[in-house]
Design a protein around this motif. Sequence first.
Motif, PDB file in Angstrom:
ATOM      1  N   ALA A  82       0.817  -1.219   0.000  1.00 56.07           N
ATOM      2  CA  ALA A  82       0.000   0.000   0.000  1.00 56.07           C
ATOM      3  C   ALA A  82       0.853   1.273   0.000  1.00 56.07           C
ATOM      4  CB  ALA A  82      -0.934   0.006   1.201  1.00 56.07           C
ATOM      5  N   LEU A  83       2.155   1.141   0.277  1.00 58.70           N
ATOM      6  CA  LEU A  83       3.028   2.320   0.297  1.00 58.70           C
ATOM      7  C   LEU A  83       3.008   3.019  -1.055  1.00 58.70           C
ATOM      8  CD1 LEU A  83       6.098   0.994   2.301  1.00 58.70           C
ATOM      9  CD2 LEU A  83       4.475   2.721   3.032  1.00 58.70           C
ATOM     10  N   PRO A  84       3.085   4.341  -1.102  1.00 56.82           N
ATOM     11  CA  PRO A  84       3.521   5.229  -0.018  1.00 56.82           C
ATOM     12  C   PRO A  84       2.443   5.595   1.000  1.00 56.82           C
ATOM     13  CG  PRO A  84       3.222   6.492  -2.014  1.00 56.82           C
ATOM     14  CD  PRO A  84       2.974   5.037  -2.368  1.00 56.82           C
ATOM     15  N   THR A  85       1.235   5.024   0.898  1.00 57.02           N
ATOM     16  CA  THR A  85       0.220   5.282   1.913  1.00 57.02           C
ATOM     17  C   THR A  85       0.560   4.480   3.165  1.00 57.02           C
ATOM     18  OG1 THR A  85      -1.451   5.603   0.195  1.00 57.02           O
ATOM     19  CG2 THR A  85      -2.245   5.164   2.426  1.00 57.02           C
ATOM     20  N   LEU A  86       0.702   5.176   4.283  1.00 61.53           N
ATOM     21  CA  LEU A  86       1.055   4.524   5.543  1.00 61.53           C
ATOM     22  C   LEU A  86      -0.194   3.962   6.212  1.00 61.53           C
ATOM     23  CD1 LEU A  86       3.623   7.110   6.887  1.00 61.53           C
ATOM     24  CD2 LEU A  86       4.106   4.773   6.154  1.00 61.53           C
ATOM     25  N   ASP A  88      -3.016   3.224   9.004  1.00 58.65           N
ATOM     26  CA  ASP A  88      -3.632   4.074  10.032  1.00 58.65           C
ATOM     27  C   ASP A  88      -3.169   3.610  11.388  1.00 58.65           C
ATOM     28  OD1 ASP A  88      -5.090   5.566   8.178  1.00 58.65           O
ATOM     29  OD2 ASP A  88      -6.780   4.162   8.236  1.00 58.65           O
ATOM     30  N   ASP A  91      -5.275   0.668  12.903  1.00 56.99           N
ATOM     31  CA  ASP A  91      -5.399  -0.623  12.199  1.00 56.99           C
ATOM     32  C   ASP A  91      -5.121  -1.785  13.135  1.00 56.99           C
ATOM     33  OD1 ASP A  91      -6.201   0.229   9.800  1.00 56.99           O
ATOM     34  OD2 ASP A  91      -4.316  -0.108   8.739  1.00 56.99           O
TER      35      ASP A  91
END
Length: 91
Positions: A82-86, A88, A91
């Motif tokens: 999923a990177l570059p989305t870190l 939550d 989670d």
Amino acid sequence: MSEQEDGEESFAEETLIQAIENQIESESPPAARAVFNKLTLVGYEREDALHLMALVLAHEIEAMLAQDRAFDGQWYEQALRALPTLPDEDD
């Protein structure tokens, strides 16, 4: 932040980065090399890509300790991909 805390944080980050480099080199998990290549391909510097990946590893380690459970390799690979989305915080 005290010098000792700063030094411990730096050591922890260096340890996580080393773990990520080992994962990339050994291709274990296979997602590690693929995600590193993807991040560098889209313009992230090597250090920035490693740092993002280390944040995901740190997130999973914190969750393991907080929930007293084993490492969740499936979640870890999904979070890497999923990177570059870190991930939550909740989670």
